[in-house]
Design a protein around this motif. Structure first.
Motif, PDB file in Angstrom:
ATOM      1  N   SER A 216       0.828  -1.207   0.000  1.00 36.03           N
ATOM      2  CA  SER A 216       0.000   0.000   0.000  1.00 36.03           C
ATOM      3  C   SER A 216       0.862   1.256   0.000  1.00 36.03           C
ATOM      4  O   SER A 216       0.558   2.228  -0.706  1.00 36.03           O
ATOM      5  CB  SER A 216      -0.926   0.005   1.220  1.00 36.03           C
ATOM      6  N   LEU A 217       1.930   1.228   0.789  1.00 36.57           N
ATOM      7  CA  LEU A 217       2.802   2.398   0.854  1.00 36.57           C
ATOM      8  C   LEU A 217       3.504   2.633  -0.481  1.00 36.57           C
ATOM      9  O   LEU A 217       3.616   3.777  -0.948  1.00 36.57           O
ATOM     10  CB  LEU A 217       3.830   2.215   1.965  1.00 36.57           C
ATOM     11  N   THR A 220       1.057   4.108  -2.781  1.00 36.73           N
ATOM     12  CA  THR A 220       0.765   5.490  -2.386  1.00 36.73           C
ATOM     13  C   THR A 220       1.873   6.435  -2.821  1.00 36.73           C
ATOM     14  O   THR A 220       1.610   7.519  -3.352  1.00 36.73           O
ATOM     15  CB  THR A 220       0.572   5.571  -0.862  1.00 36.73           C
ATOM     16  N   ALA A 241       0.805   9.351   5.036  1.00 39.77           N
ATOM     17  CA  ALA A 241       0.837   8.150   4.196  1.00 39.77           C
ATOM     18  C   ALA A 241       1.462   6.974   4.943  1.00 39.77           C
ATOM     19  O   ALA A 241       0.949   5.846   4.881  1.00 39.77           O
ATOM     20  CB  ALA A 241       1.606   8.439   2.908  1.00 39.77           C
ATOM     21  N   SER A 245      -1.131   3.968   5.900  1.00 42.79           N
ATOM     22  CA  SER A 245      -0.980   2.712   5.158  1.00 42.79           C
ATOM     23  C   SER A 245      -0.814   1.531   6.115  1.00 42.79           C
ATOM     24  O   SER A 245      -1.400   0.466   5.907  1.00 42.79           O
ATOM     25  CB  SER A 245       0.210   2.791   4.194  1.00 42.79           C
ATOM     26  N   THR A 317      -3.867   6.716  -0.223  1.00 39.40           N
ATOM     27  CA  THR A 317      -3.500   5.644   0.710  1.00 39.40           C
ATOM     28  C   THR A 317      -4.666   4.708   0.972  1.00 39.40           C
ATOM     29  O   THR A 317      -4.504   3.478   0.995  1.00 39.40           O
ATOM     30  CB  THR A 317      -3.010   6.242   2.043  1.00 39.40           C
TER      31      THR A 317
END
Length: 749
Positions: A216-217, A220, A241, A245, A317
């Motif tokens: 996810s990071l 993002t 973020a 995340s 995010t």
């Protein structure tokens, strides 16, 4: 739809995992340069169309000086200085150094007519100011580094000179932010990993949200890097973020993994378990993500780059976390099957007592609350209002070098100026007036000088053919109440011509007013979108309204806690002039979204139990029994991720981390454990009231299909029948014997 997605991901799990890996690698390559593309200046906190920046542009066009930038060299002298004394060698060296810089337009010291107040009260130090022209992010980094090196290399300046001012302060804010973020991650990560192991009760299961947070990071950061090509993105977005995340990956992972374990206990690992997991917990994750994204998207109605960046980072995010939760995580679960419970202590694998005991405890809590629902509801609301009480005295402040810690040079300079100097002209109130001949300006300057809190006023100065400038020095630090009151008094005067105001104090007042102007629109967006999403999810008109009220209570409590801690100076924090003006906006959006997130977790289970039993109170007990441990665990883990921001040396970041953490924890405990079940019991069937026109609307939009989350084996199946049980492939060394239970909730056959 989500059940069908489960079928596809189960059958194509290897392809899905391959695509997920490739996407993560590509995102990592794209997002690797995001830090260099972010902005980090005072202008990030102001409305680009604000009158303060219009005044700044007029000054810049006329003089070449950017009023939001500049250097301040604070020189400690060997002997006390007085006005009229010749410049010591250290002061002359400081001037020489500044004049060698191409970006420097003007240098002012205590001997200059404009240098009033540039000697400390005790004469032990003096300030040399440099006004500079426009600089980009790369130039500011280079300039700060070169000036620090030059000071160290010059014997006349070394050990007696500190570099401060707006431009070095901007660079050092970025450095402090990155260093503190790395420290917070280093401390929080092992704590989170240990808690993940305890909460997920196994190494393999605990690794799932870690993988989710990483993917996810990366997604993002890639999204933010792409956004920098189209708009200005502030570096503050990275703090949000990183924390969001990890927190959302834990929330979504805990919900899905817990439900998958229940399903494989009932039907064994295979496509059925995955379909039912996505049809129930997956649906909850989808609506949770939508509500959090909607709350954070409300920040994007503000024109301020910092607030817009926080909203943008939040939406990206949430989208990345939801994408992994609904696509990547199911593929991982399909590949693991019963091995999701691997690498856990045998006692945990063989016993269901922990889950049953937790369910009984939360069921007992719900029963106790519903025996005295009115008393509990009033008591819980009273506690929240008591915590929120300090909000009545809230004051707001802005961002300037004085917010930096004393262990960096710009912070030291700002603190020494505040402590040792009277009213130095380092940050005057600059008044820009539209006039050709300057008629009436001298009389206006005299009225400005008569305003309470104004220390001195300079002579009117022509900027260009159509503008004049008057500088007023305000008493105290630029963001003290006295300076803000004085600037407000000056702005209230009737100027002979159209007037605009800039400088640290005027910039803050303009920022505060601009946020206040956009706040009603942001609240409207947040409330309307949240109501619509909860209406679609619950099929009720009462529950969304009740959720808004409870979210408002928990968020107000978080604000009261922030005022008590930071403004009043409790829990070991030094008292501040006030709460940074953007913090309540960001905390409100983040806390509101996360509160709705946990509400959706609970309401999803209550609705499912009510559909199965038709008993409202039994449904509340079942919902709390099923989600109490999940929500509390998720809140604690999220709290650690967000709470790590309190380790920052910047009050702005500390306030964000502590405020959001407190809101999440109080919502997941006091609100969900006491207020929600008590109000559900008081209202009974009225919780689910929906007027006939809205029922018809829901049916027309086919939203009523969401009311049957527990039956994923309906007409969306290609064969129209019950799903076939897929057998997991044997796994050497990890699967228990046929006569040995592999997990409390799974019997492998």
């Amino acid at each position: 739809m989500l059940a069908s997605l489960g079928t596809v991901l189960h059958r194509r799990r290897r392809l899905a995992l391959l695509l997920l890996t490739l996407a993560a690698l590509l995102a990592g390559a794209v997002g690797a340069t995001v830090n260099s593309a972010l902005t980090n200046g005072r202008a990030d906190y102001y409305d680009p169309g604000g009158q303060n920046l219009v005044a700044r542009d007029i000054i810049q066009d006329a003089t070449g000086v950017d009023s939001l930038r500049g250097y301040t060299l604070l020189v400690h002298t060997s002997t006390p200085l007085e006005v009229g004394d010749p410049r010591p060698e250290a002061v002359r060296a400081a001037e020489r150094l500044l004049r060698t810089r191409d970006e420097v337009k003007d240098v002012v010291d205590y001997a200059d007519p404009k240098g009033e107040g540039l000697i400390a009260r005790d004469g032990g130090s003096t300030v040399v100011l440099a006004h500079v022209g426009p600089m980009d992010e790369k130039d500011t980094l280079t300039a700060e580094r070169d000036l620090q090196k030059a000071i160290e290399a010059d014997p006349a300046l070394r050990d007696r000179t500190l570099l401060g001012g707006a431009t070095p302060g901007q660079v050092q804010v970025g450095k402090v932010t990155n260093e503190d973020l790395a420290l917070a991650e280093g401390i929080a990560t092992p704590v989170i990993l240990l808690l993940l192991f305890l909460v997920f009760r196994g190494v393999v299961a605990a690794c799932v949200p870690v993988v989710g947070a990483l993917v996810s990071l990366l997604l993002t950061l890639a999204g933010l890097r792409a956004a920098t090509e189209a708009t200005q993105v502030s570096t503050g977005a990275l703090n949000l973020a990183f924390a969001l995340s990890l927190g959302l990956s834990i929330d979504f992972g805990l919900l899905l993994v817990s439900r998958y374990r229940e399903e494989i206990a009932a039907s064994g690992p295979g496509v059925t378990a995955l379909r039912r997991t996505l049809a129930t917990a997956g649906r909850t994750v989808l609506f949770s993500a939508l509500t959090v994204a909607a709350a954070l998207a409300a920040l994007m109605v503000f024109p301020h780059p910092y607030l817009r960046s926080m909203g943008l980072a939040g939406v990206i995010t949430v989208a990345a976390s939801a994408l992994f939760a609904l696509v990547g995580l199911p593929a991982i679960l399909a590949a693991l099957g019963a091995r999701i419970n691997a690498l856990a202590p045998k006692r945990w694998q063989r016993s269901t007592a922990h889950r049953d005991a937790a369910g009984r405890r939360w069921s007992a809590v719900a029963s106790a609350v519903m025996r005295r629902p009115a008393v509990v509801a009033v008591g819980a609301a009273a506690v929240l209002l008591l915590i929120a009480a300090p909000v009545a005295g809230i004051r707001f402040t802005g961002v300037d070098p004085a917010t930096l810690p004393k262990d960096v040079s710009a912070g030291k300079v700002a603190h020494e100026l505040e402590r040792d100097y009277a009213e130095p002209t380092t940050s005057p109130l600059q008044i820009v007036l539209d006039t050709h001949d300057g008629a009436g300006l001298r009389a206006y300057a005299e009225r400005v000088a008569a305003v309470d809190g104004v220390s001195s006023v300079g002579e009117p100065t022509r900027l260009d053919a159509g503008h004049w400038e008057i500088d007023a020095v305000l008493r105290g630090s630029p963001l003290d109440d006295a300076a803000k009151d004085a600037a407000t008094g000056v702005r209230a005067l009737d100027a002979p011509h159209e007037a605009r105001y800039t400088g640290v104090t005027a910039d803050f007042l303009e920022q505060r007013d601009s946020i206040a102007d956009r706040l009603p629109l942001a609240l409207t967006v947040l409330v309307v979108v949240t109501l619509l999403l909860l209406f679609a999810f619950t099929g009720s008109l009462v529950l969304p309204v009740k959720a808004l009220v409870m979210n408002a209570l928990s968020t107000l409590a978080a604000f009261g806690f922030l005022v008590w801690v930071f403004q009043d100076g409790n829990l070991g924090f030094a008292p501040q002039n006030g709460i940074e003006v953007t913090t309540p906006v960001v905390v409100f959006a983040l806390a509101f979204g996360l509160s709705t997130d946990y509400n959706v977790f609970l309401l999803g289970r209550i609705k499912e139990a009510r559909a199965a039993t038709g008993d409202d109170r039994a449904a509340v007990r079942e919902g709390l029994a099923r989600t109490g441990a999940v929500v509390t665990s998720a809140a604690v883990l999220f709290g650690v991720a967000l709470g790590a921001l309190v380790l920052s040396r910047l009050a702005l970041i500390q306030e964000l981390g502590l405020g959001a953490t407190f809101a999440v924890l109080i919502d997941a405990t006091l609100v969900r454990a006491l207020l929600v079940p008590s109000l559900m019991a008081l209202l009974g069937t009225a919780n689910w009231w929906l007027p006939a026109p809205l029922r018809r609307l829901r049916h027309a939009l086919r939203l009523d299909r969401l009311d049957r989350p527990g039956d994923p084996d309906g007409p969306d199946r290609p064969d129209g029948g019950a799903p076939a049980r897929e057998t997991e492939p044997p796994v050497t060394g990890s699967r228990p014997r046929a006569d040995e239970p592999g997990h409390p909730e799974v019997s492998v056959r």
